[in-house]
Design a protein around this motif. Sequence first.
Motif, mmCIF file in Angstrom:
data_model
loop_
_atom_site.group_PDB
_atom_site.id
_atom_site.type_symbol
_atom_site.label_atom_id
_atom_site.label_comp_id
_atom_site.label_asym_id
_atom_site.label_seq_id
_atom_site.Cartn_x
_atom_site.Cartn_y
_atom_site.Cartn_z
ATOM 1 N N GLU A 232 1.996 0.626 -9.687
ATOM 2 C CA GLU A 232 2.424 -0.170 -8.531
ATOM 3 C C GLU A 232 2.403 0.662 -7.256
ATOM 4 N N ALA A 233 2.833 1.920 -7.375
ATOM 5 C CA ALA A 233 2.889 2.785 -6.197
ATOM 6 C C ALA A 233 1.502 2.984 -5.594
ATOM 7 N N LEU A 234 0.457 2.934 -6.444
ATOM 8 C CA LEU A 234 -0.913 3.105 -5.956
ATOM 9 C C LEU A 234 -1.416 1.890 -5.187
ATOM 10 N N LEU A 235 -0.765 0.738 -5.418
ATOM 11 C CA LEU A 235 -1.200 -0.482 -4.732
ATOM 12 C C LEU A 235 -0.626 -0.581 -3.324
ATOM 13 N N ALA A 236 0.562 -0.041 -3.152
ATOM 14 C CA ALA A 236 1.295 -0.249 -1.899
ATOM 15 C C ALA A 236 0.528 0.289 -0.702
ATOM 16 N N GLY A 237 0.352 -0.558 0.312
ATOM 17 C CA GLY A 237 -0.294 -0.149 1.552
ATOM 18 C C GLY A 237 -1.818 -0.170 1.504
ATOM 19 N N ALA B 72 -5.633 -2.102 0.717
ATOM 20 C CA ALA B 72 -6.267 -3.423 0.708
ATOM 21 C C ALA B 72 -6.731 -3.718 -0.717
ATOM 22 N N PRO B 73 -6.610 -4.973 -1.165
ATOM 23 C CA PRO B 73 -7.071 -5.294 -2.518
ATOM 24 C C PRO B 73 -8.569 -5.026 -2.649
ATOM 25 N N SER B 74 -8.950 -4.317 -3.698
ATOM 26 C CA SER B 74 -10.381 -4.079 -3.958
ATOM 27 C C SER B 74 -10.535 -3.726 -5.423
ATOM 28 N N PRO B 75 -11.728 -3.895 -5.976
ATOM 29 C CA PRO B 75 -11.948 -3.545 -7.386
ATOM 30 C C PRO B 75 -11.604 -2.083 -7.662
ATOM 31 N N GLU B 76 -11.888 -1.216 -6.700
ATOM 32 C CA GLU B 76 -11.641 0.210 -6.917
ATOM 33 C C GLU B 76 -10.128 0.490 -6.994
ATOM 34 N N VAL B 77 -9.389 -0.125 -6.081
ATOM 35 C CA VAL B 77 -7.937 0.070 -6.077
ATOM 36 C C VAL B 77 -7.323 -0.486 -7.372
ATOM 37 N N PHE B 78 -7.802 -1.643 -7.780
ATOM 38 C CA PHE B 78 -7.258 -2.253 -9.004
ATOM 39 C C PHE B 78 -7.591 -1.386 -10.231
ATOM 40 N N ALA B 79 -8.795 -0.834 -10.271
ATOM 41 C CA ALA B 79 -9.181 0.027 -11.398
ATOM 42 C C ALA B 79 -8.331 1.298 -11.427
ATOM 43 N N GLU B 80 -8.068 1.834 -10.251
ATOM 44 C CA GLU B 80 -7.228 3.026 -10.152
ATOM 45 C C GLU B 80 -5.818 2.725 -10.678
ATOM 46 N N ALA B 81 -5.285 1.585 -10.276
ATOM 47 C CA ALA B 81 -3.947 1.186 -10.744
ATOM 48 C C ALA B 81 -3.945 0.992 -12.260
ATOM 49 N N ARG C 105 -5.859 2.415 -14.473
ATOM 50 C CA ARG C 105 -5.902 3.720 -15.155
ATOM 51 C C ARG C 105 -4.514 4.357 -15.167
ATOM 52 N N ALA C 106 -3.823 4.237 -14.039
ATOM 53 C CA ALA C 106 -2.481 4.825 -13.955
ATOM 54 C C ALA C 106 -1.510 4.120 -14.907
#
Lengths: 187, 354
Positions: free
Chosen positions: B278-283, B285-294, B296-297
Amino acid sequence: MGLSIMSIPITLTVNGVRREIVLEDARVTLLDLLRERLDLTGAKKGCDRGQCGACTILVDGTRINACLALAVSHDGASLLTIEGLADGDVLHPVQAAFLDNDGFQCGFCTPGQILSAVALIGEGGLAEEGGPADPERVREGMSGNLCRCGAYAGITQAVLQAHAAMTHAAMHAPDVLPGGNLTEDAA
Amino acid sequence: MKSFDYVRAGSLAEAVAAASAPGAAYLAGGTNLVDLMKGGLTRPDRLVDLTRLPGLDRIETLPDGATRIGALVRNGALTRDAGFAGRYPAVVEALLSGASAQLRNAATTAGNVLQRTRCGYFYDPASACNKRSPGAGCEARGGITRTHAVLGWSEHCIATHPSDFCVPLAALDAVVEIEGPTGRREVPFDVFHLLPGDTPERETALRAGEVVTAIRLPPEAAGFAGHSRYLKVRERTSYAFAVVSAAVGLRLEGGTIADGRIALGSVALRPWRAREAEALLAGRAPSPEVFAEAARAALAGATPSGDNAFKIELARRIVVRALTLAAAGTPGRMPALPASPFATSPTAGASHHA
């Protein structure tokens, strides 16, 4: 406070008839009570563990598995079983639709299927406003009733037909009786 | 089924007093307890029937905007409450993806939260199980483990918590309201269920005689209504427990994620809140890369407990899919197949290859 070896009196309204029942054992389920004490064998014992839906009945208007319901905990409830669904010789629209669409083969699961379908149609949400019921929503809504003969195609068709008949009847004759029976022959 | 004393409680105080006797168990909907009793897996000497307790079957909006779901609210009734569904759509989607309509009509809010694991070895009286008989061993270890835990498990127990309902409750910071012999207290939802450690027989934060009276959703939980989903992978289309599931919620502000929530189901003995993800999402923009990073975490600490390494990758993919669908917006109408990643509706969005 323990009541296990005492007699426990309960009152149930079964298919519109008030019944005073004395339980000698708190373990009795609604399913066993219906079948063994009240001679209402329409609700079937398939798995007896809440998995197959053959014991489906309506309790205070909602469908549940009678096999997992302790009778003693349902003191005062109103039950509808398959025996109470037709209006005399006039079948309920769901019963008629199961006949019209071959919604069964051996028939063991059928009382549970029919009561589940009656409740599903009553719950609403199967169709967009005024439209036909969505077969996918029917299949999902009936997924708690297993049919080992595999009559699912006919069962889905039956529920779709009954939904159309009951929606039509409700628009033209809104005075539906408490048991869900219609005042006109909607089938 | 072993015989038992039956006590119909007329008040909470009476219930708590009656349940203080050894071997007592609380009864509400009975969908889990009666099944366990029929299998001889639970053998209470006394059942304390809570179903007649007044005031516990209400869904209330509190003055601060929180929602209190009474312990006796039936799962089916909660799904049919239009106001509740509008504010907490992922909770309703999760409920509708679980069990059958018949079971949901009987099962209660607290009963769902307190349901026992569906581990096949727990359910088989002939198998050793540390939950049933502490110290007996865990026959699931080295057995058929496709659906067992990949997070938070121990050598003593690799079971999972089976509830769908609990997954969005954990994501939304729900609170468990409890009453007991020493009065009232509250427990945050995501620590209410205990991880097995070396005491897998201890399953929740409840102490002897305590009873769950309500589940409360805090005021901010409704802020995710526009962008939230529950997704659940099952062995069949409907009426099956999850192999893996995820509840997510996004609060979007001007194209960025102000707050994101992620919880996983059927991966651990508790609904698994993924705060690092969740902390990786904050701030961002939604994107496939951000979602994949989250994703993995969220699974960073996962290890197979047997023949179930596939669940780790499956969970990552279901997190990405759920976030993608949530970003697109909560569907206006509940999908025909609630929580299905394979929904046939063209508006369901994501491809099958997240």
